[in-house]
Scaffold this motif. Structure first.
Motif, mmCIF file in Angstrom:
data_model
loop_
_atom_site.group_PDB
_atom_site.id
_atom_site.type_symbol
_atom_site.label_atom_id
_atom_site.label_comp_id
_atom_site.label_asym_id
_atom_site.label_seq_id
_atom_site.Cartn_x
_atom_site.Cartn_y
_atom_site.Cartn_z
ATOM 1 N N ASN A 100 23.613 28.930 -15.874
ATOM 2 C CA ASN A 100 22.137 29.055 -14.192
ATOM 3 C C ASN A 100 21.341 28.560 -15.769
ATOM 4 O O ASN A 100 19.926 28.090 -15.280
ATOM 5 N N SER A 101 20.938 28.996 -16.582
ATOM 6 C CA SER A 101 19.488 28.308 -17.239
ATOM 7 C C SER A 101 19.896 26.951 -17.236
ATOM 8 O O SER A 101 18.718 26.564 -17.285
ATOM 9 N N MET A 102 20.853 26.358 -18.135
ATOM 10 C CA MET A 102 21.073 25.020 -18.422
ATOM 11 C C MET A 102 20.649 24.420 -16.698
ATOM 12 O O MET A 102 19.673 23.127 -16.738
ATOM 13 N N VAL A 103 20.899 24.451 -16.133
ATOM 14 C CA VAL A 103 20.795 23.981 -14.782
ATOM 15 C C VAL A 103 19.096 23.699 -14.439
ATOM 16 O O VAL A 103 18.472 23.259 -13.862
ATOM 17 N N ALA A 104 18.495 25.385 -14.640
ATOM 18 C CA ALA A 104 17.107 25.618 -14.146
ATOM 19 C C ALA A 104 16.162 25.009 -15.160
ATOM 20 O O ALA A 104 15.194 23.804 -15.059
ATOM 21 N N LEU A 105 16.416 24.302 -16.953
ATOM 22 C CA LEU A 105 16.468 23.909 -18.343
ATOM 23 C C LEU A 105 15.892 22.136 -17.231
ATOM 24 O O LEU A 105 15.058 21.452 -17.836
ATOM 25 N N GLY A 106 17.344 21.457 -17.271
ATOM 26 C CA GLY A 106 17.550 20.035 -16.628
ATOM 27 C C GLY A 106 16.600 19.851 -15.857
ATOM 28 O O GLY A 106 15.713 18.948 -15.398
ATOM 29 N N LEU A 107 16.479 21.382 -14.599
ATOM 30 C CA LEU A 107 15.445 20.154 -13.587
ATOM 31 C C LEU A 107 14.006 20.510 -13.950
ATOM 32 O O LEU A 107 12.956 19.698 -13.640
ATOM 33 N N CYS A 108 13.895 21.051 -15.098
ATOM 34 C CA CYS A 108 12.120 21.232 -14.978
ATOM 35 C C CYS A 108 12.288 20.080 -16.031
ATOM 36 O O CYS A 108 11.077 19.798 -15.992
ATOM 37 N N TYR A 109 12.919 19.541 -16.870
ATOM 38 C CA TYR A 109 12.663 18.609 -17.571
ATOM 39 C C TYR A 109 12.528 17.579 -16.708
ATOM 40 O O TYR A 109 11.461 16.346 -16.419
ATOM 41 N N LYS A 110 13.324 17.288 -15.754
ATOM 42 C CA LYS A 110 13.368 15.974 -14.572
ATOM 43 C C LYS A 110 11.810 16.612 -14.194
ATOM 44 O O LYS A 110 11.293 15.285 -13.631
ATOM 45 N N GLN A 111 11.369 17.718 -13.456
ATOM 46 C CA GLN A 111 9.970 16.677 -12.886
ATOM 47 C C GLN A 111 8.978 16.832 -13.833
ATOM 48 O O GLN A 111 8.319 16.361 -13.232
ATOM 49 N N MET A 112 9.275 17.947 -15.101
ATOM 50 C CA MET A 112 8.150 17.393 -15.643
ATOM 51 C C MET A 112 8.042 15.943 -16.157
ATOM 52 O O MET A 112 6.973 15.350 -16.257
ATOM 53 N N THR A 113 9.033 15.683 -16.622
ATOM 54 C CA THR A 113 8.826 13.821 -16.954
ATOM 55 C C THR A 113 8.944 12.893 -15.894
ATOM 56 O O THR A 113 8.159 12.023 -15.669
ATOM 57 N N ALA A 114 9.171 13.331 -14.913
ATOM 58 C CA ALA A 114 8.371 12.395 -13.573
ATOM 59 C C ALA A 114 7.026 12.901 -13.294
ATOM 60 O O ALA A 114 6.625 11.644 -12.979
ATOM 61 N N ASP A 115 6.289 13.999 -13.248
ATOM 62 C CA ASP A 115 5.560 13.651 -13.683
ATOM 63 C C ASP A 115 4.488 13.747 -14.635
ATOM 64 O O ASP A 115 3.182 12.889 -14.175
ATOM 65 N N PHE A 116 4.519 13.866 -15.782
ATOM 66 C CA PHE A 116 4.332 12.951 -16.986
ATOM 67 C C PHE A 116 4.035 11.356 -16.689
ATOM 68 O O PHE A 116 3.411 10.533 -17.480
ATOM 69 N N LYS A 117 5.029 10.520 -15.895
ATOM 70 C CA LYS A 117 4.990 9.371 -15.588
ATOM 71 C C LYS A 117 4.039 9.174 -14.372
ATOM 72 O O LYS A 117 2.943 8.299 -14.525
ATOM 73 N N ASN A 118 4.128 10.192 -13.573
ATOM 74 C CA ASN A 118 3.359 9.363 -12.662
ATOM 75 C C ASN A 118 1.691 10.338 -11.870
ATOM 76 O O ASN A 118 1.053 10.034 -11.009
ATOM 77 N N LYS A 119 1.817 10.585 -12.752
ATOM 78 C CA LYS A 119 -0.149 11.620 -13.236
ATOM 79 C C LYS A 119 -0.337 11.523 -14.297
ATOM 80 O O LYS A 119 -1.657 12.084 -14.484
#
Ligand SMILES: Nc1ncnc2c1ncn2[C@@H]1O[C@H](COP(=O)(O)OP(=O)(O)OP(=O)(O)O)[C@@H](O)[C@H]1O
Ligand SMILES: [Mg+2]
Lengths: 218, 258
Positions: free
Chosen positions: B134-153
């Motif tokens: 469950n943590s693995m899935v959560a971290l995957g989502l965190c990283y995906k969101q973070m990478t996208a935000d650091f690129k777009n913002k």
């Protein structure tokens, strides 16, 4: 005294050189206009000045010391940069005005905020306005106020009047020249040669990432 | 789990005819899924048989050090998978390992302390597996969101940096959004428990003959532990990972690098 001293500075982003062999010195009290065609590297030059990027080659001194000797956040408080396209964050104007105080852990100085708004011929009624309802010119002026709440040593302006009409351009020019008279060093990118020469004591022309001319105006 | 609920191998053989239903549909509707269906069914059977024998062996091997080793191995695998979702995060593997390990440790510690579970392989391995994955899935989502935000913002972050803000203050909103993104699926599934779905574990217990009132107690425990582990690991990983988007001069790393 030299505030910022570029010696043979280059900046490249792997694929291409964006700036090459820049040597120029900016002295305390200068009002330098920066001109040049689109894509020549003017904004990149200002980003180097406020340490949002570092030279990939050459040396850059601030107050005679390598810029890397300074703490980046201290440096950026002294060298304010107004972006070509202003970005206002949060929901309301207030979020932007409070931010510089939050950074410094200080209470908002209402008198100072009021004075700055009025010098841009705006009122503090703007504080509660939503960002999404502001015009381009209003955004630009609020971004300027946000950078000037604490008077910087050097003010970097990236085509800040290109979205403003004649009246608003005059307001901004007035604020900038009075800041200059009080001792702030100004670096101003402009596409308007007449505006470039009106207030400046130096005009720097950049072309293809290189300095093409540095005129001193007496 | 008593004998009356044991499934006979012959019954399973007959149940395998259900696979032919899938094959029939695939053939009839020209879905071209016959080959994949057969491969996946064969794989599922082989993998599960193997896991069954492995767990049988593991559960008999009551050495706590061995259990710990297995939990670490699971954490490592989960970290490796989570880190793949955020390639721009250079120390992603280390950060993921640390956050999943701390989250799992805290949760297991509390569960053991309250006496709900014991440090025995037949309890630790399945429970560990649930919270780690469950943590693995959560971290995957965190990283995906973070990478996208650091690129777009970038504009927002650089505006804040230019005003003299530190990297933490400049990234706060992004960090918060990333933690939220990681936790939301777990919170959402907790919200709909029993209404939209009967979770697999509870279904299993009920099928094995445990009264529903007992089964829900286990499900409540599982819900609590999934929530706490996800919260802890998302929080730690995001607060460690955001550093990776800046260099030592507090500059946002170049576009072309991520
Ligand atoms: N981070 C970056 N990644 C890739 N290319 C960049 C980056 N920043 C600038 N460039 C490129 O560097 C060149 C100079 O850009 P810069 O923004 O400094 O030009 P400018 O003189 O300010 O132009 P304008 O008058 O249009 O604002 C351009 O070709 C631009 O595409
Ligand atoms: Mg520009």
């Amino acid at each position: 005294m030299s505030l910022l001293e570029f010696t043979n500075v280059s900046f490249n982003n792997r694929e291409e050189d964006i700036l090459k062999g820049i040597s120029v010195s900016i002295n305390s009290g200068d009002f330098m206009s920066i001109m040049g065609p689109s894509g020549s590297g003017k904004s990149t030059f200002l980003r180097l000045c406020c340490h949002l990027i570092s030279p990939t080659d050459g040396t850059l001194l601030f107050h005679g010391q390598p810029i890397d000797n300074f703490e980046p956040t201290d440096l950026r408080k002294k060298i304010a940069y107004c972006f070509q396209t202003p970005y206002l964050f949060g929901d309301r104007v207030r979020d932007n005005i409070e931010f510089p105080y939050i950074i410094r852990n200080l209470p908002v100085d209402d008198a100072r905020v009021k004075a700055l708004f009025s010098s841009f011929q705006m009122t503090t009624d703007y504080l509660e306005k939503e960002i999404k309802n502001l015009s381009g010119g209003e955004k630009q002026r609020i971004a300027l106020i946000r950078s000037l709440l604490f008077t910087p040593e050097i003010l970097l302006l990236d085509e800040v009047t290109s979205a403003l009409d004649v009246a608003n351009t005059a307001i901004v020019e007035h604020v900038v020249t009075s800041l200059h008279n009080e001792g702030t060093t100004i670096l101003w990118i402009t596409h308007n040669p007449e505006q470039g020469k009106r207030h400046a004591n130096k005009v720097l022309t950049i072309k293809n990432g290189e300095i093409q001319a540095l005129e001193t105006i007496l | 789990m008593n004998g009356s609920t044991t499934i006979h191998v012959t019954s399973l053989m007959i149940a395998s005819s259900l696979v032919f239903v899938t094959l029939f549909f695939s053939y009839w509707q020209k879905l071209k899924l016959e080959k994949e269906t057969i491969i996946s069914v064969v794989r599922a059977v082989i993998q599960l048989v193997a896991v069954g024998y492995v767990l049988n062996f593991v559960f008999g091997y009551k050495n706590p050090a061995f259990t710990t080793l297995l939990l670490l191995f699971m954490t490592f695998n989960a970290s490796y998978n989570a880190a793949k979702r955020g390639k721009a995060i250079k120390r992603g593997l280390l950060i993921s390992f640390l956050s999943i390990a701390v989250g799992t440790l805290v949760t297991l510690f509390i569960l053991i302390l309250t006496g709900i579970i014991k440090y025995e392989p037949n309890q630790m391995i399945p429970i560990g597996g649930m919270i780690i994955s469950n943590s693995m899935v959560a971290l995957g989502l965190c990283y995906k969101q973070m990478t996208a935000d650091f690129k777009n913002k970038r504009d927002e972050i650089e505006t804040k940096l230019a005003l003299g803000a530190d990297i933490l203050l400049s990234s706060k909103k992004i960090i918060r959004d990333a933690i939220k993104t990681g936790m939301l699926p777990t919170i959402d599934s907790a919200k709909t428990l029993g209404i939209v779905s009967l979770p697999g574990m509870m279904t299993g217990l009920i099928l094995a003959g445990i009264p529903p009132i007992e089964a829900i107690k286990y499900q409540i425990m599982v819900t609590f532990m999934l929530l706490s582990t996800t919260a802890i690991s998302s929080f730690i990983s995001c607060y460690l990972a955001y550093h990776e988007f800046f260099n030592s001069r507090k500059q946002l790393v170049d576009r072309s690098e991520n």
